[in-house]
Scaffold this active site. Structure first.
Site, PDB file in Angstrom:
ATOM      1  N   HIS A  38      -3.500  -5.659   0.973  1.00 56.60           N
ATOM      2  CA  HIS A  38      -2.829  -5.885   2.256  1.00 56.60           C
ATOM      3  C   HIS A  38      -2.772  -7.371   2.615  1.00 56.60           C
ATOM      4  O   HIS A  38      -3.691  -7.872   3.288  1.00 56.60           O
ATOM      5  CB  HIS A  38      -3.593  -5.155   3.366  1.00 56.60           C
ATOM      6  CG  HIS A  38      -3.425  -3.672   3.333  1.00 56.60           C
ATOM      7  ND1 HIS A  38      -2.424  -3.032   4.028  1.00 56.60           N
ATOM      8  CD2 HIS A  38      -4.124  -2.708   2.695  1.00 56.60           C
ATOM      9  CE1 HIS A  38      -2.523  -1.722   3.820  1.00 56.60           C
ATOM     10  NE2 HIS A  38      -3.541  -1.497   3.007  1.00 56.60           N
TER      11      HIS A  38
ATOM     12  N   CYS B  40       0.835  -1.205   0.000  1.00 51.81           N
ATOM     13  CA  CYS B  40       0.000   0.000   0.000  1.00 51.81           C
ATOM     14  C   CYS B  40       0.877   1.265   0.000  1.00 51.81           C
ATOM     15  O   CYS B  40       1.560   1.526  -0.962  1.00 51.81           O
ATOM     16  CB  CYS B  40      -0.977  -0.060   1.172  1.00 51.81           C
ATOM     17  SG  CYS B  40      -2.376   1.055   0.970  1.00 51.81           S
TER      18      CYS B  40
ATOM     19  N   GLU C 280      -1.061  -8.714   4.888  1.00 52.49           N
ATOM     20  CA  GLU C 280      -0.972  -8.875   6.351  1.00 52.49           C
ATOM     21  C   GLU C 280      -2.341  -8.822   7.017  1.00 52.49           C
ATOM     22  O   GLU C 280      -2.482  -9.195   8.176  1.00 52.49           O
ATOM     23  CB  GLU C 280      -0.019  -7.810   6.943  1.00 52.49           C
ATOM     24  CG  GLU C 280      -0.617  -6.430   7.191  1.00 52.49           C
ATOM     25  CD  GLU C 280      -0.762  -5.587   5.920  1.00 52.49           C
ATOM     26  OE1 GLU C 280      -0.577  -6.127   4.807  1.00 52.49           O
ATOM     27  OE2 GLU C 280      -1.093  -4.389   6.062  1.00 52.49           O
TER      28      GLU C 280
END
Lengths: 79, 230
Positions: free
Chosen positions: B203, B86, B205
């Site tokens: 994302h 990002c 994560e």
């Protein structure tokens, strides 16, 4: 010494903000608006002595940070 | 192996990245403040999401000149693994480690949503755990994710298989309707020429623990760990 820097989007690069502004102007009956491109304007106070030298350094500032030359053009004016 | 998570003023996904590599994948991890001038001891450096320097001037522009970025550039040039997520992707393009730029989303809105991504390159050190053509469910959260590069750069990326992920339908169709932000060719993530730098807007994560939703992001970290430990 004072410098003015104009950063504008290159031709052909889509400008969604400009589109939105144009849409708003049209909705306010400013129907003559054919296109809007939104850019940035910066004022820099400089302590440099020579205009030539400062112009060179301003160009470096634009290339390295103030503009992203992948999508933006810049124009420098020194007063 | 050891991960370094770079922290810029305004990073806000640094703790998520740290948590995932440390507690989900049980690897060593450390935060690295943006003023640090050493990346010694790290196998992979993560540039997390967020709003570094408040997105002033352009997203990622000011962070790209932080002291630690000189180290990140040398680390990448030396073959170290660099993952930009990002805002981290935006910083990598501004720093010149990846081509192109992330512009304002076509619809002007900040989009926080689950997206389907088609894995285009499953041979890299970041994507080996996936299968080519596999569709994965990984969320996006950004206002400036509209990937743009010159026609020459796009051709180079496409011809050399450096597009890692593309926005697609859940069935894997890469079409305009599945493109959330206007990115050229639905590009969601790209690799550098040497394949040791990955930038992606989604994302991974945020998609690593079943309790929180999809777990398709795990493949990115599994790939990195596999590549380093092999």
């Amino acid at each position: 010494m004072k410098a003015k820097i104009y950063v504008t989007l290159k031709k052909g690069v889509l400008d969604p903000q400009g589109r939105a502004v144009m849409g708003a102007l049209k909705s306010m009956d400013f129907n003559e608006v054919k296109d809007v491109r939104v850019g940035k304007y910066m004022e820099l106070e400089l302590s440099g002595a020579s205009k030539e030298e400062e112009e060179k350094r301003l160009r470096e500032m634009c290339e390295k940070l103030l503009a992203n030359t992948v999508v933006e053009n810049y124009r420098i004016e020194i007063e | 192996m050891k991960f370094g998570v770079i922290v810029f003023p305004g990073s806000n996904c640094d703790h998520d990245c740290y948590h995932v590599v440390k507690h989900v994948f049980k690897q060593e991890a450390d935060y690295v403040w943006h003023k640090s001038t050493s990346l010694e001891g790290f196998d992979c450096v993560i540039l997390p999401g967020g709003f570094s320097y408040g997105d002033y001037l352009r997203t990622g522009a000011i962070a790209s000149s932080s002291p630690v970025m000189n180290e990140v550039v040398s680390f990448a040039k030396g073959g170290g693994l660099v993952l930009g997520i990002c805002n981290g992707f935006q910083i990598l393009t501004e720093a010149g480690l990846l081509p192109g730029v992330l512009m304002r989303n076509k619809g002007l809105k900040f989009i926080c949503s689950r997206t389907s991504l088609k894995v285009e390159n499953a041979a890299s050190r970041f994507t080996k755990a996936y299968k080519k053509g596999q569709v994965v469910d990984i969320p996006i959260a950004h206002a400036d994710g509209n990937y743009y590069a010159s026609a020459d750069d796009i051709k180079l990326l496409e011809d050399s298989g450096r597009v890692a992920f593309r926005y697609s339908t859940p069935e894997g169709a890469v079409i305009d309707a599945a493109n959330p932000n206007g990115s050229v060719n639905n590009i969601a993530g790209i690799l550098n020429e040497a394949g040791n730098v990955l930038g992606m807007m989604p994302h991974p994560e945020r998609a690593c623990e079943g309790e929180l939703g999809p777990i398709d992001g795990k493949g990115v970290f599994e790939s990195v760990i596999g590549a380093v430990l092999k």
